[in-house]
Design a protein around this motif. Structure first.
Motif, PDB file in Angstrom:
ATOM      1  N   GLU A 166      83.421  29.091  40.403  1.00 42.72           N
ATOM      2  CA  GLU A 166      83.879  27.870  41.064  1.00 42.72           C
ATOM      3  C   GLU A 166      82.704  26.943  41.319  1.00 42.72           C
ATOM      4  N   SER A 167      82.999  25.659  41.399  1.00 35.56           N
ATOM      5  CA  SER A 167      81.995  24.663  41.751  1.00 35.56           C
ATOM      6  C   SER A 167      82.686  23.465  42.380  1.00 35.56           C
ATOM      7  N   GLY A 168      81.881  22.627  43.011  1.00 37.48           N
ATOM      8  CA  GLY A 168      82.417  21.395  43.572  1.00 37.48           C
ATOM      9  C   GLY A 168      82.521  21.363  45.083  1.00 37.48           C
ATOM     10  N   GLY A 169      82.310  22.493  45.736  1.00 36.19           N
ATOM     11  CA  GLY A 169      82.377  22.497  47.191  1.00 36.19           C
ATOM     12  C   GLY A 169      81.263  21.651  47.794  1.00 36.19           C
ATOM     13  N   ASP A 170      81.561  21.049  48.940  1.00 35.44           N
ATOM     14  CA  ASP A 170      80.583  20.146  49.550  1.00 35.44           C
ATOM     15  C   ASP A 170      80.997  19.864  50.982  1.00 35.44           C
ATOM     16  N   LEU A 171      80.151  19.116  51.655  1.00 38.22           N
ATOM     17  CA  LEU A 171      80.455  18.591  52.982  1.00 38.22           C
ATOM     18  C   LEU A 171      81.015  17.182  52.800  1.00 38.22           C
TER      19      LEU A 171
ATOM     20  N   CYS B  63      86.998  25.480  38.389  1.00 38.18           N
ATOM     21  CA  CYS B  63      86.857  26.918  38.183  1.00 38.18           C
ATOM     22  C   CYS B  63      86.920  27.180  36.690  1.00 38.18           C
ATOM     23  N   ALA B  64      85.848  27.726  36.164  1.00 44.57           N
ATOM     24  CA  ALA B  64      85.776  28.017  34.740  1.00 44.57           C
ATOM     25  C   ALA B  64      85.822  29.520  34.525  1.00 44.57           C
ATOM     26  N   ALA B  65      86.721  29.937  33.660  1.00 44.51           N
ATOM     27  CA  ALA B  65      86.829  31.349  33.299  1.00 44.51           C
ATOM     28  C   ALA B  65      86.090  31.579  31.995  1.00 44.51           C
ATOM     29  N   SER B  66      85.314  32.644  31.954  1.00 42.77           N
ATOM     30  CA  SER B  66      84.557  32.955  30.741  1.00 42.77           C
ATOM     31  C   SER B  66      84.541  34.455  30.519  1.00 42.77           C
TER      32      SER B  66
ATOM     33  N   PHE C  31      96.870  17.619  47.699  1.00 43.19           N
ATOM     34  CA  PHE C  31      96.110  18.355  46.686  1.00 43.19           C
ATOM     35  C   PHE C  31      96.891  18.373  45.372  1.00 43.19           C
ATOM     36  N   SER C  32      96.141  18.428  44.285  1.00 39.29           N
ATOM     37  CA  SER C  32      96.768  18.510  42.968  1.00 39.29           C
ATOM     38  C   SER C  32      95.994  19.495  42.103  1.00 39.29           C
ATOM     39  N   ILE C  33      96.705  20.450  41.541  1.00 37.24           N
ATOM     40  CA  ILE C  33      96.081  21.433  40.661  1.00 37.24           C
ATOM     41  C   ILE C  33      96.366  21.051  39.218  1.00 37.24           C
ATOM     42  N   SER C  34      95.345  21.198  38.388  1.00 40.98           N
ATOM     43  CA  SER C  34      95.509  20.919  36.966  1.00 40.98           C
ATOM     44  C   SER C  34      94.696  21.923  36.167  1.00 40.98           C
ATOM     45  N   ARG C  35      95.014  21.976  34.896  1.00 41.97           N
ATOM     46  CA  ARG C  35      94.407  23.038  34.090  1.00 41.97           C
ATOM     47  C   ARG C  35      94.143  22.516  32.691  1.00 41.97           C
ATOM     48  N   TYR C  36      92.999  22.901  32.160  1.00 40.84           N
ATOM     49  CA  TYR C  36      92.652  22.550  30.796  1.00 40.84           C
ATOM     50  C   TYR C  36      92.567  23.845  30.026  1.00 40.84           C
ATOM     51  N   ASN C  37      93.625  24.192  29.318  1.00 41.20           N
ATOM     52  CA  ASN C  37      93.718  25.494  28.670  1.00 41.20           C
ATOM     53  C   ASN C  37      92.654  25.704  27.597  1.00 41.20           C
ATOM     54  N   ALA C  38      92.210  24.646  26.956  1.00 40.16           N
ATOM     55  CA  ALA C  38      91.263  24.775  25.858  1.00 40.16           C
ATOM     56  C   ALA C  38      89.957  25.428  26.296  1.00 40.16           C
ATOM     57  N   ASN C  39      89.561  25.188  27.540  1.00 41.22           N
ATOM     58  CA  ASN C  39      88.316  25.818  28.012  1.00 41.22           C
ATOM     59  C   ASN C  39      88.541  26.662  29.253  1.00 41.22           C
ATOM     60  N   ASN C  40      89.772  27.067  29.469  1.00 36.75           N
ATOM     61  CA  ASN C  40      90.102  27.994  30.559  1.00 36.75           C
ATOM     62  C   ASN C  40      89.559  27.521  31.908  1.00 36.75           C
ATOM     63  N   THR C  41      89.787  26.275  32.194  1.00 38.93           N
ATOM     64  CA  THR C  41      89.290  25.690  33.443  1.00 38.93           C
ATOM     65  C   THR C  41      90.455  25.166  34.273  1.00 38.93           C
ATOM     66  N   VAL C  42      90.384  25.410  35.551  1.00 33.60           N
ATOM     67  CA  VAL C  42      91.387  24.886  36.473  1.00 33.60           C
ATOM     68  C   VAL C  42      90.678  24.030  37.510  1.00 33.60           C
ATOM     69  N   TYR C  43      91.350  22.961  37.914  1.00 35.38           N
ATOM     70  CA  TYR C  43      90.781  22.017  38.859  1.00 35.38           C
ATOM     71  C   TYR C  43      91.673  21.915  40.090  1.00 35.38           C
ATOM     72  N   LEU C  44      91.058  21.551  41.195  1.00 37.02           N
ATOM     73  CA  LEU C  44      91.824  21.265  42.402  1.00 37.02           C
ATOM     74  C   LEU C  44      91.328  19.931  42.943  1.00 37.02           C
TER      75      LEU C  44
END
Length: 121
Positions: free
Chosen positions: A6-11, A22-25, A67-80
């Motif tokens: 996961e990445s993107g967390g912040d204050l 979130c990238a799955a590998s 909130f909105s969840i989306s997914r890019y299947n080509a690179n196994n990544t999900v976004y929030l």
């Protein structure tokens, strides 16, 4: 093995926006559902949003419309995509995926290490 990062967390200030990724590998034949959970300080981990490989989505009542969840299947990544953030959204956000390593293997559930989101009032 399957890794979720996961990445993107912040204050961020209340009312602001953030996008988590979130990238799955690893050795992945296919991924069924991918989801986000969160764990606030002193609380249990709770469901936030989920998307299936077919694009069906569902959300916790507390985040619907923001909130909105989306997914890019080509690179196994999900976004929030998180909008109109509130202090009560402060938590560590975890990515979850049901994945199979081979076409003949069953689906297993995998978790990432989490990314921290802090919303200041």
């Amino acid at each position: 093995q399957v890794q979720l990062v996961e990445s993107g967390g912040d204050l961020v200030q209340a009312g602001g926006s953030l996008t988590l990724s979130c990238a799955a590998s690893g050795s992945i034949a296919s991924i069924n559902a991918m989801a986000w959970f969160r764990q606030a300080p002193g609380k249990q981990r709770s469901f936030v949003a989920r998307t299936t490989s077919g694009g069906t989505t569902n959300y916790a009542d507390s985040v619907k419309g923001r909130f909105s969840i989306s997914r890019y299947n080509a690179n196994n990544t999900v976004y929030l995509q998180m909008n109109s953030l509130k202090p009560e959204d402060t938590a560590v956000y975890y990515c979850d995926a049901d994945a199979k390593r081979y076409s003949w293997s069953p689906f297993y559930n995998y978790w990432g290490q989490g990314t921290r989101v802090t919303v200041s009032s």
